[in-house]
Design a protein around this motif. Structure first.
Motif, PDB file in Angstrom:
ATOM      1  N   SER A  33      -0.542  -0.121  -4.526  1.00 25.07           N
ATOM      2  CA  SER A  33      -0.997   0.917  -3.600  1.00 25.07           C
ATOM      3  C   SER A  33      -0.994   0.355  -2.179  1.00 25.07           C
ATOM      4  N   THR A  34      -1.005   1.245  -1.208  1.00 31.47           N
ATOM      5  CA  THR A  34      -1.035   0.789   0.169  1.00 31.47           C
ATOM      6  C   THR A  34      -2.334   0.036   0.459  1.00 31.47           C
ATOM      7  N   ARG A  35      -3.415   0.456  -0.146  1.00 35.27           N
ATOM      8  CA  ARG A  35      -4.700  -0.234   0.055  1.00 35.27           C
ATOM      9  C   ARG A  35      -4.646  -1.656  -0.503  1.00 35.27           C
ATOM     10  N   GLU A  36      -4.100  -1.801  -1.714  1.00 38.76           N
ATOM     11  CA  GLU A  36      -3.952  -3.121  -2.329  1.00 38.76           C
ATOM     12  C   GLU A  36      -3.061  -4.008  -1.454  1.00 38.76           C
TER      13      GLU A  36
ATOM     14  N   ARG B 111      -2.543  -3.761   1.822  1.00 37.77           N
ATOM     15  CA  ARG B 111      -3.288  -4.142   3.033  1.00 37.77           C
ATOM     16  C   ARG B 111      -4.298  -5.240   2.742  1.00 37.77           C
ATOM     17  N   ASP B 112      -4.995  -5.121   1.609  1.00 39.47           N
ATOM     18  CA  ASP B 112      -6.032  -6.096   1.267  1.00 39.47           C
ATOM     19  C   ASP B 112      -5.473  -7.485   0.968  1.00 39.47           C
TER      20      ASP B 112
ATOM     21  N   ARG C 218       2.104   5.548  -2.251  1.00 40.35           N
ATOM     22  CA  ARG C 218       1.313   6.105  -1.158  1.00 40.35           C
ATOM     23  C   ARG C 218       0.411   7.247  -1.574  1.00 40.35           C
TER      24      ARG C 218
END
Length: 53
Positions: free
Chosen positions: A5-8, A10-11, A30
């Motif tokens: 995922s985009t969150r993963e 970024r993290d 996304r």
């Protein structure tokens, strides 16, 4: 090929960018109704989806 995922992404950017350096393709999901983005890295170019940069 990794699907994240985009969150993963970024993290854990450093980890995923290191994996791109070693030749792993990454597919960024996304959301449920959005088109995923494929990231690849070669010696000559960085590619996002169908475009080359």
């Amino acid at each position: 090929m990794l699907v994240v995922s985009t969150r993963e992404f970024r993290d854990h950017q450093k980890s995923y960018l290191d994996q791109l350096d070693s030749g792993v393709e990454i597919l960024l999901q996304r959301g449920k109704k959005k088109t995923p983005i494929m990231l690849t890295l070669t010696a000559k170019a960085f590619s996002i989806g169908s475009g080359r940069y």
